[in-house]
Design an enzyme around this catalytic site. Structure first.
Site, PDB file in Angstrom:
ATOM      1  N   LYS A 115     -22.128  99.506 108.900  1.00 50.71           N
ATOM      2  CA  LYS A 115     -22.321  98.433 109.887  1.00 50.71           C
ATOM      3  C   LYS A 115     -21.127  98.329 110.812  1.00 50.71           C
ATOM      4  O   LYS A 115     -21.284  97.980 111.981  1.00 50.71           O
ATOM      5  CB  LYS A 115     -22.595  97.092 109.198  1.00 50.71           C
ATOM      6  CG  LYS A 115     -23.875  97.138 108.385  1.00 50.71           C
ATOM      7  CD  LYS A 115     -24.853  96.030 108.665  1.00 50.71           C
ATOM      8  CE  LYS A 115     -26.215  96.460 108.139  1.00 50.71           C
ATOM      9  NZ  LYS A 115     -27.188  95.471 107.930  1.00 50.71           N
ATOM     10  N   LYS A 197     -32.666 106.529 105.427  1.00 49.29           N
ATOM     11  CA  LYS A 197     -33.588 105.545 104.844  1.00 49.29           C
ATOM     12  C   LYS A 197     -34.345 104.798 105.951  1.00 49.29           C
ATOM     13  O   LYS A 197     -33.813 104.619 107.050  1.00 49.29           O
ATOM     14  CB  LYS A 197     -32.824 104.603 103.905  1.00 49.29           C
ATOM     15  CG  LYS A 197     -32.428 103.301 104.490  1.00 49.29           C
ATOM     16  CD  LYS A 197     -31.872 102.302 103.499  1.00 49.29           C
ATOM     17  CE  LYS A 197     -31.367 101.149 104.355  1.00 49.29           C
ATOM     18  NZ  LYS A 197     -31.475  99.848 103.865  1.00 49.29           N
ATOM     19  N   LYS A 200     -35.122  98.486 109.046  1.00 52.85           N
ATOM     20  CA  LYS A 200     -35.714  97.606 110.055  1.00 52.85           C
ATOM     21  C   LYS A 200     -34.910  97.610 111.338  1.00 52.85           C
ATOM     22  O   LYS A 200     -35.384  97.156 112.362  1.00 52.85           O
ATOM     23  CB  LYS A 200     -35.958  96.201 109.520  1.00 52.85           C
ATOM     24  CG  LYS A 200     -34.832  95.495 108.821  1.00 52.85           C
ATOM     25  CD  LYS A 200     -35.351  94.117 108.369  1.00 52.85           C
ATOM     26  CE  LYS A 200     -34.813  93.618 107.067  1.00 52.85           C
ATOM     27  NZ  LYS A 200     -33.419  93.241 107.065  1.00 52.85           N
TER      28      LYS A 200
HETATM   29  P1  ATP Z   1     -31.040  96.855 107.914  1.00 50.05           P
HETATM   30  O1  ATP Z   1     -31.569  98.212 108.148  1.00 50.05           O
HETATM   31  O2  ATP Z   1     -31.244  95.914 109.054  1.00 50.05           O
HETATM   32  O3  ATP Z   1     -29.660  96.833 107.361  1.00 50.05           O
HETATM   33  P2  ATP Z   1     -32.716  96.864 105.644  1.00 50.05           P
HETATM   34  O4  ATP Z   1     -34.036  97.361 106.123  1.00 50.05           O
HETATM   35  O5  ATP Z   1     -31.871  97.747 104.841  1.00 50.05           O
HETATM   36  O6  ATP Z   1     -31.920  96.207 106.823  1.00 50.05           O
HETATM   37  P3  ATP Z   1     -32.255  94.551 103.943  1.00 50.05           P
HETATM   38  O7  ATP Z   1     -32.528  93.142 104.347  1.00 50.05           O
HETATM   39  O8  ATP Z   1     -30.840  94.965 103.947  1.00 50.05           O
HETATM   40  O9  ATP Z   1     -33.088  95.555 104.816  1.00 50.05           O
HETATM   41  O10 ATP Z   1     -32.892  94.828 102.535  1.00 50.05           O
HETATM   42  C1  ATP Z   1     -33.807  94.020 101.851  1.00 50.05           C
HETATM   43  C2  ATP Z   1     -34.231  94.715 100.564  1.00 50.05           C
HETATM   44  O11 ATP Z   1     -35.029  95.864 100.866  1.00 50.05           O
HETATM   45  C3  ATP Z   1     -33.070  95.217  99.711  1.00 50.05           C
HETATM   46  O12 ATP Z   1     -33.350  95.003  98.346  1.00 50.05           O
HETATM   47  C4  ATP Z   1     -33.020  96.681 100.022  1.00 50.05           C
HETATM   48  O13 ATP Z   1     -32.484  97.419  98.948  1.00 50.05           O
HETATM   49  C5  ATP Z   1     -34.500  97.004 100.204  1.00 50.05           C
HETATM   50  N1  ATP Z   1     -34.689  98.155 101.106  1.00 50.05           N
HETATM   51  C6  ATP Z   1     -34.298  98.242 102.400  1.00 50.05           C
HETATM   52  N2  ATP Z   1     -34.663  99.431 102.935  1.00 50.05           N
HETATM   53  C7  ATP Z   1     -35.314 100.112 101.960  1.00 50.05           C
HETATM   54  C8  ATP Z   1     -35.952 101.398 101.887  1.00 50.05           C
HETATM   55  N3  ATP Z   1     -35.972 102.209 102.939  1.00 50.05           N
HETATM   56  N4  ATP Z   1     -36.508 101.764 100.739  1.00 50.05           N
HETATM   57  C9  ATP Z   1     -36.509 100.943  99.666  1.00 50.05           C
HETATM   58  N5  ATP Z   1     -35.931  99.713  99.645  1.00 50.05           N
HETATM   59  C10 ATP Z   1     -35.349  99.291 100.777  1.00 50.05           C
END
Ligand code: ATP
Ligand code: LTN
Length: 335
Positions: A115, A197, A200
């Site tokens: 980040k 990965k 969002k």
């Molecule tokens: P950003 O990309 O904006 O950092 P993010 O998509 O990683 O956000 P978070 O709010 O950080 O989302 O994560 C919420 C939950 O979803 C956490 O438990 C995280 O481990 C899970 N998660 C996020 N992305 C994935 C993925 N691609 N596969 C499986 N679990 C995920």
């Protein structure tokens, strides 16, 4: 323990629209575990401001996320679904835990490194101490288990270290939490670059499938998903990471094993496979999308959930907070 149940805590940030990665990696496990545990599911809006947010947008996203928890199948009568910012104990405990966390530990966190390279113009102290606030979230409720995707493991380990360090000084104050990582879907990859990965915050909208995408959009994104030239539906992570990811998604949506999926698509092309994967996602998301549309019409109901659960969370979190404040030597309150 609360009553005869162990405690579960988890949370998501109200940044961006949730993807099927968030759903399959986290939210669907929350629903699976919700009968067995006393659960606290927080919309961690305080974490969100570690990167700059538009205030109106953050407020609206946070509300949508809270509704989404309910739409995904979490009953707010049984599970405590609330905004982190409504419970003052999170910030208060985070401050105390900051004094038991080392700069060196925080500098090693990969999410901080990621980040801070993405937001080089705003490497604020909150971004750095973000994992301490996360530790406070979890330890405040004496959580036994924390269901998350694999990317959060490092933060969970730090939480355990902080808890053990504190307990070694002051006695058994905190429950040391265990992570819960689901067997399938713990790391859903981008549809456009299967080495990354699904996230969002990806700028490429074709890389992620959002929970509110309509069926046509979902089918189109899967048709465009990056695969390979091998031409066989096989779970071979090294050489076929795109196909592997699609198998994981299909498995998570249908409950089928990897072997059964490989057999189903023996001798068939990627086109057929992608269509089936897309359809399985559309079906999986349909009930959630319908429930979400209902909830959006029911403002009073959501308001009552917000109010009642904030009170419940405040009550349980205060128990831990008062104990911690006493242990570290803050003066007793005079009543
Ligand atoms: P950003 O990309 O904006 O950092 P993010 O998509 O990683 O956000 P978070 O709010 O950080 O989302 O994560 C919420 C939950 O979803 C956490 O438990 C995280 O481990 C899970 N998660 C996020 N992305 C994935 C993925 N691609 N596969 C499986 N679990 C995920
Ligand atoms: N750091 C997590 C979100 C998060 C969380 C938590 C998850 C904040 N507090 C407590 C589990 C438990 C993330 O970025 N996904």
């Amino acid at each position: 323990m609360i009553g005869d149940k162990k405690v579960l805590f988890s949370g998501m940030q109200a940044t961006g629209n949730l993807t099927i990665g968030n759903y399959l990696g986290a939210l669907s496990n929350w629903v699976k575990l919700s009968d067995e545990y006393e659960c606290f599911y927080s919309v961690v809006d305080m974490h969100s401001i570690t990167v700059r947010q538009d205030p109106a947008e953050l407020r609206s996203r946070a509300r949508k996320l809270l509704s989404l928890y309910i739409a995904a199948g979490l009953d707010p009568e049984k599970n405590c679904i609330y905004y982190q910012s409504h419970v003052s104990g999170h910030a208060e405990l985070a401050w105390i835990l900051n004094c038991f966390t080392y700069m060196g530990e925080l500098s090693r966190m990969t999410q901080f490194k990621d980040k801070s390279s993405k937001h080089a113009d705003n490497i604020n102290a909150g971004l750095f101490t973000y994992p301490v606030l996360m530790a406070a979230d979890i330890l405040l409720y004496q959580a036994d288990v924390v269901p998350v995707g694999i990317d959060q493991m490092q933060h969970l380990e730090l939480t355990r270290d902080i808890a053990q360090r504190f307990n070694a000084i002051y006695g058994d104050v905190f429950t040391v939490p265990e992570p819960y990582i689901g067997k399938v879907g713990a790391k859903i990859m981008s549809l456009q670059d299967p080495s990354k990965k699904m996230s969002k915050s990806d700028e490429n909208p074709n890389a992620s499938v959002y929970l509110m995408d309509d069926p046509d959009t979902i089918m189109r994104k899967f048709k465009r998903a990056v695969t390979d030239s091998v031409g066989v539906v096989k779970h071979d992570e090294e050489n076929q990471s795109g196909i592997c990811n699609l198998i994981d998604i299909y498995s998570a949506c249908t409950g089928m094993s990897v072997e059964a999926i490989e057999t189903e698509f023996e001798g068939k092309g990627y086109g057929d496979f992608k269509t089936k994967v897309g359809e399985s996602v559309v079906e999986k998301l349909r009930p959630l999308q319908e429930k979400m549309a209902d909830l959006e019409k029911n403002k009073d109901y959501i308001d009552s959930v917000i109010k009642n659960n904030a009170e419940k969370a405040q009550y349980f979190s205060n128990k831990t907070l008062r104990k911690v404040q006493k242990k570290v030597g803050f003066p007793e309150r005079i009543r």
